[in-house]
Design an enzyme around this catalytic site. Structure first.
Site: not given
Ligand code: GLP
Length: 267
Positions: A143, A138, A136, A67
């Site tokens: 996400e 990811h 979270n 990413d």
């Protein structure tokens, strides 16, 4: 899934570096999927040391990073291209043209995303994909609610991610770019092997949901339950919320791959 639970984070990083080095030695023309984040820094240091001391050869290796922040050129000191240069690429003999990080400064990020998937396919596909886990859930920047079949694309970052990564932007979540390019969950699942490295008690709860929880787009890491060759390298702190330790402990004693990886003689 195979779980290698190490006594501490140092041991976990050693085992993770060993898995990557093993892949490169097995196939010097490996295509590696690489990740960023604090967890990976020590792993890259170990690989650089392996290169310096034992000639671990990156010359034929191709890399694709997961990413990049949209809007940050590779020269920006918080871009993931910059991260990769400073933590790994500048310290090994990787061939620059064989390293790929999505271009955060692309004028057409959607076209860049599409071209990235095409380029992964053209390389023959990723042999080993290294992954970290966001607090979270990811993986990459997929996400919560990302489709489990998603492709490389532009995403809007979750508030939790902006807060988690604020430390690198002067502690201010509003300074963290709000959008990113990320390999999709579906793209990640196409890698022939996946290696998820998670350390620290802060991720124990989400890690338990990845391993034991329902397969859910709310926890993108849970998609790894679908992957046929997924190795998790954890420290005890990250593993502390797992409820099925009898199963994992049995495997660590009896699965030859796990026994070899966890052998302290070779660390
Ligand atoms: C960033 C990356 C993720 C990485 C995560 C974890 O958000 N996009 O790929 O898994 O950081 O970072 P850390 O290792 O710093 O906890």
């Amino acid at each position: 899934m195979k779980l290698a639970i190490c006594p501490d984070a140092t041991a976990a990083r050693t085992v993770a570096a060993r898995v990557i080095a093993r892949q490169i030695r097995k196939n010097p023309a490996s295509v590696l999927g690489l990740a960023t984040g604090r967890t990976m820094e020590a792993i890259y240091r170990l690989l650089a040391r392996d290169h310096a001391e034992n000639n671990l050869d990156f010359a034929g290796v191709t890399t694709f990073n997961l990413d990049e922040y949209v809007g940050l050129p590779g020269t920006h000191n918080q871009s993931y291209r910059y991260y990769m240069q400073t933590h790994l690429f500048d310290h090994v003999n990787v061939t620059p043209a064989k390293t790929h990080v999505p271009d955060g400064a692309a004028t057409d990020p959607d076209a860049e995303a599409h071209a990235y998937d095409t380029s992964i396919a053209a390389s023959g596909g990723i042999d080993l994909q290294l992954l970290g886990l966001g607090e979270n859930g990811h993986i990459g920047f997929n996400e919560p609610l990302s489709a489990l079949t998603s492709r490389t694309r532009v995403v809007t970052l979750d508030r939790a991610t902006l807060e988690q990564n604020a430390g690198m932007f002067g502690g201010n979540p509003e300074k963290v770019p709000a959008r990113a390019l990320t390999m999709g969950t579906g793209t990640i699942l196409e890698a022939r092997e996946t290696l998820l490295v998670v350390t620290g008690a802060a991720k124990a709860g989400i890690l338990a949901r990845v391993v034991e929880g329902p397969l859910s787009a709310l926890v993108p890491g849970s998609a790894l339950q679908l992957h046929a060759h997924c190795l998790l390298v954890l420290d005890e702190a990250a593993a502390s919320a797992l409820t099925q330790r009898d199963i994992t402990d049995w495997q660590m004693k009896h699965d030859p791959e796990l026994v070899a990886l966890l052998d302290p003689v070779h660390t």
